[in-house]
Enzyme design. Structure first.
Site, mmCIF file in Angstrom:
data_model
loop_
_atom_site.group_PDB
_atom_site.id
_atom_site.type_symbol
_atom_site.label_atom_id
_atom_site.label_comp_id
_atom_site.label_asym_id
_atom_site.label_seq_id
_atom_site.Cartn_x
_atom_site.Cartn_y
_atom_site.Cartn_z
ATOM 1 N N LYS A 1 11.557 20.816 1.608
ATOM 2 C CA LYS A 1 10.799 19.652 2.087
ATOM 3 C C LYS A 1 9.322 19.935 1.856
ATOM 4 O O LYS A 1 8.788 20.932 2.343
ATOM 5 C CB LYS A 1 11.114 19.422 3.575
ATOM 6 C CG LYS A 1 10.340 18.274 4.201
ATOM 7 C CD LYS A 1 11.053 17.701 5.431
ATOM 8 C CE LYS A 1 10.555 18.267 6.739
ATOM 9 N NZ LYS A 1 11.013 17.480 7.908
ATOM 10 N N ASP B 1 14.093 12.512 17.477
ATOM 11 C CA ASP B 1 13.941 11.557 16.375
ATOM 12 C C ASP B 1 15.332 11.135 15.905
ATOM 13 O O ASP B 1 15.852 11.637 14.912
ATOM 14 C CB ASP B 1 13.141 12.211 15.232
ATOM 15 C CG ASP B 1 12.656 11.196 14.214
ATOM 16 O OD1 ASP B 1 13.095 10.023 14.265
ATOM 17 O OD2 ASP B 1 11.842 11.574 13.352
ATOM 18 N N GLY C 1 6.612 13.213 3.375
ATOM 19 C CA GLY C 1 6.858 14.162 2.306
ATOM 20 C C GLY C 1 8.116 13.792 1.556
ATOM 21 O O GLY C 1 8.634 12.690 1.715
ATOM 22 N N ALA D 1 10.975 11.108 2.584
ATOM 23 C CA ALA D 1 10.660 11.178 4.011
ATOM 24 C C ALA D 1 9.331 10.468 4.207
ATOM 25 O O ALA D 1 8.638 10.169 3.240
ATOM 26 C CB ALA D 1 10.580 12.623 4.456
ATOM 27 N N SER D 2 8.970 10.212 5.424
ATOM 28 C CA SER D 2 7.759 9.419 5.637
ATOM 29 C C SER D 2 6.496 10.198 5.301
ATOM 30 O O SER D 2 5.505 9.619 4.892
ATOM 31 C CB SER D 2 7.703 8.906 7.069
ATOM 32 O OG SER D 2 8.028 9.934 7.961
ATOM 33 N N VAL E 1 11.958 15.553 -0.253
ATOM 34 C CA VAL E 1 12.880 16.678 -0.218
ATOM 35 C C VAL E 1 13.482 16.886 -1.607
ATOM 36 O O VAL E 1 13.909 15.924 -2.246
ATOM 37 C CB VAL E 1 13.998 16.405 0.822
ATOM 38 C CG1 VAL E 1 15.040 17.515 0.803
ATOM 39 C CG2 VAL E 1 13.395 16.259 2.217
ATOM 40 N N ALA F 1 15.681 13.329 -1.460
ATOM 41 C CA ALA F 1 15.541 12.377 -0.356
ATOM 42 C C ALA F 1 14.054 12.156 -0.095
ATOM 43 O O ALA F 1 13.235 13.045 -0.312
ATOM 44 C CB ALA F 1 16.210 12.919 0.901
HETATM 45 N N1 LIG Z 1 19.240 20.989 5.312
HETATM 46 C C1 LIG Z 1 19.439 19.801 4.731
HETATM 47 N N2 LIG Z 1 20.549 19.612 3.956
HETATM 48 C C2 LIG Z 1 20.771 18.415 3.366
HETATM 49 N N3 LIG Z 1 19.936 17.359 3.452
HETATM 50 C C3 LIG Z 1 18.815 17.481 4.191
HETATM 51 C C4 LIG Z 1 18.506 18.700 4.876
HETATM 52 N N4 LIG Z 1 17.340 18.542 5.512
HETATM 53 C C5 LIG Z 1 16.938 17.271 5.269
HETATM 54 N N5 LIG Z 1 17.821 16.622 4.466
HETATM 55 C C6 LIG Z 1 17.703 15.228 3.970
HETATM 56 O O1 LIG Z 1 16.352 14.953 3.721
HETATM 57 C C7 LIG Z 1 15.899 13.826 4.489
HETATM 58 C C8 LIG Z 1 14.453 14.024 4.928
HETATM 59 O O2 LIG Z 1 14.305 15.217 5.691
HETATM 60 P P1 LIG Z 1 13.640 15.185 7.129
HETATM 61 O O3 LIG Z 1 13.638 16.566 7.645
HETATM 62 O O4 LIG Z 1 14.314 14.154 7.958
HETATM 63 O O5 LIG Z 1 12.166 14.713 6.773
HETATM 64 P P2 LIG Z 1 11.108 13.931 7.711
HETATM 65 O O6 LIG Z 1 10.777 14.867 8.828
HETATM 66 O O7 LIG Z 1 9.913 13.694 6.876
HETATM 67 O O8 LIG Z 1 11.780 12.696 8.168
HETATM 68 C C9 LIG Z 1 16.889 13.754 5.650
HETATM 69 O O9 LIG Z 1 16.976 12.445 6.126
HETATM 70 C C10 LIG Z 1 18.165 14.244 5.024
HETATM 71 O O10 LIG Z 1 18.807 13.179 4.337
HETATM 72 MG MG LIG Z 2 13.634 12.506 9.014
#
Ligand SMILES: Nc1ncnc2c1ncn2[C@@H]1O[C@H](COP(=O)(O)OP(=O)(O)O)[C@@H](O)[C@H]1O
Ligand SMILES: [Mg+2]
Length: 434
Positions: A133, A267, A117, A114-115, A119, A112
């Site tokens: 992440k 958020d 970073g 993120a803005s 994942v 996935a």
């Molecule tokens: N524990 C997790 N299990 C499954 N998917 C996750 C988990 N944590 C994050 N994700 C996925 O990764 C994406 C980005 O993580 P996130 O923590 O939202 O990053 P950011 O803080 O940069 O927005 C999330 O929108 C989600 O889809």
């Molecule tokens: Mg997020």
């Protein structure tokens, strides 16, 4: 701030309706379009963390002029993934060893974006499915200069009709949250904090677990917790009953954080949580967390309670305590409050079950703006409400996507009655100690 910009544009429109000199009106409109373009350009140049400021404003896209809403729309798009080499180096720098050494398996393809970073999926040596992440290098450096650039652009454009002090206070609040967001050890504490609140209290909540020995300031490893995006449930064939259950649970999650915990996950964009067919809500992304002041929530509750019984002096006083009414200015006439009160209260109070899929509250709000412009000088952006409003408005949007039917007033009543001026489930900690 969004409201102020929208209000200012609305003001010009209203003015030009009555202006005999059409040339002057056209000139003013052109100037506004120019300002809109300039802000849009600044927003378009923002990267990383500050991009989130633009994303925040995008919740009000409906009420903004086209130039701005187009620019905000672009900010929603995710950044292209980084080269795996960059990610590997960042992990080595942060955790002292390469991903291949630290994990039994590590997927080099991002799972996935993120803005700030990306994942990656991975598996630990003891066989746990995790997500890692990883923050892009250099994100931290640009935050303050980007924020300053945005502030200068807003001020120079003249389209933000708020005082210097109020603008500074708003920026200070946003800056504080953004800096917290850059530190994943802070996010890790937040994950633990929210697990402590929801688990055992709300059986419909799922929160990831922190893998502490694989986390640092710019790398956060969490248990993998799958779920469906609310933007996909249509295609996945979720039933109305499932949508209703999810809406009820989402409401309880939010209300419990506001009125019992006093700490909110601030958020609410649809990427930051997921749902499951059995009604479970999986909450992600604890980077932006707001500790609420009990006095603020008391005033917030009072606005609602006085509004419900149409005690408008009471509403005015509560708005003053919220910091939303500008001190030493005249109160607007109460018919003004009544129009807003009816817009917000009627749909929830008059029906046993409110159908978010058919809600028109957001359209009604847009209609109220032009007539509200003349009262703008009696109000100011309330710093303590920035993240609370963002959360409430964001989840309202999520409930619309879910098309849930929720006994909103019955639920809200329970949380309002349960709040007696202090948070019943507030942990004995201060921000940062979690
Ligand atoms: N524990 C997790 N299990 C499954 N998917 C996750 C988990 N944590 C994050 N994700 C996925 O990764 C994406 C980005 O993580 P996130 O923590 O939202 O990053 P950011 O803080 O940069 O927005 C999330 O929108 C989600 O889809
Ligand atoms: Mg997020």
């Amino acid at each position: 701030m969004t409201a102020s910009v929208a209000g200012n544009f609305a003001k010009t429109k209203v003015k030009s309706l009555f202006q005999s000199d059409e040339d002057a009106a056209a000139a003013k409109e052109a100037a506004n379009r120019e300002s809109g373009n300039r802000i849009a350009k600044t927003l378009g140049e923002l990267k990383g963390a500050v991009m989130k400021v633009g994303q925040m404003a995008s919740i009000a896209q409906d009420v903004l002029p086209k130039e701005l809403s187009d620019a905000l729309g672009k900010l929603q798009r995710e950044a292209p993934p980084m080269d795996f080499e960059v990610i590997r180096e960042q992990i080595e720098r942060e955790l002292g060893a390469a991903p291949e050494v630290l994990f039994a398996e590590f997927d080099p393809e991002p799972f996935a974006a993120a803005s700030i970073g990306q994942v990656h999926r991975a598996r630990t040596d003891d066989g746990r499915d995790v997500v890692v992440k990883v923050q892009y290098p250099g994100v931290e450096d640009a935050v303050d200069s980007d924020l300053l650039q945005l502030k200068i652009a807003l001020r120079a454009s003249g389209i933000v009709d708020i005082g210097r002090e109020a603008l500074n206070a708003s920026f200070k609040e946003v800056r504080a949250r953004l800096h917290e967001e850059l530190d994943y050890t802070n996010e890790a504490s937040n994950v633990r904090l929210f697990r402590g609140h929801h688990l055992g209290r709300h059986d419909f909540m799922v929160l990831p677990e922190v893998i502490g020995e694989r986390s640092a300031k710019r790398v956060l490893t969490l248990s993998y917790e799958p779920g469906d995006s609310i933007t996909k449930i249509e295609a996945l064939g979720y039933t109305q009953a499932q949508r209703d259950e999810l809406g009820r649970n989402l409401f309880k999650m939010m209300a419990s954080q506001i009125f019992e915990f006093g700490i909110i996950h601030a958020d609410p964009n649809p990427g930051n949580f997921a749902v499951r067919p059995d009604g479970k809500i999986v909450l992600y992304d604890f980077g932006c967390v707001k500790w609420l002041e009990p006095e603020i929530i008391q005033a917030y509750k009072d606005v609602v309670e006085f509004g419900l019984v149409e005690d408008y002096p009471g509403v005015d006083d509560a708005l003053m305590r919220l910091g939303a009414r500008r001190p030493n200015t005249r109160a607007p006439d109460f018919s003004f409050y009544k129009r807003w009160r009816d817009t917000f209260a009627d749909p929830f109070v008059d029906v046993a079950i409110f159908d978010y899929g058919r809600s028109t509250v957001h359209d009604e709000v847009v209609k109220l703006i032009p007539a509200s412009v003349k009262h703008v000088s009696s109000f100011q952006p309330a710093t303590e409400l920035i993240f609370l409003d963002r959360t409430v408005v964001g989840h309202y949007g999520n409930m619309r996507i879910l098309e849930s039917r929720v006994p909103t007033y019955t639920f809200l009543r329970r949380y309002l009655d349960g709040f007696d001026g202090s948070f019943s489930a507030r942990p004995d900690l201060k921000p940062g100690e979690a």
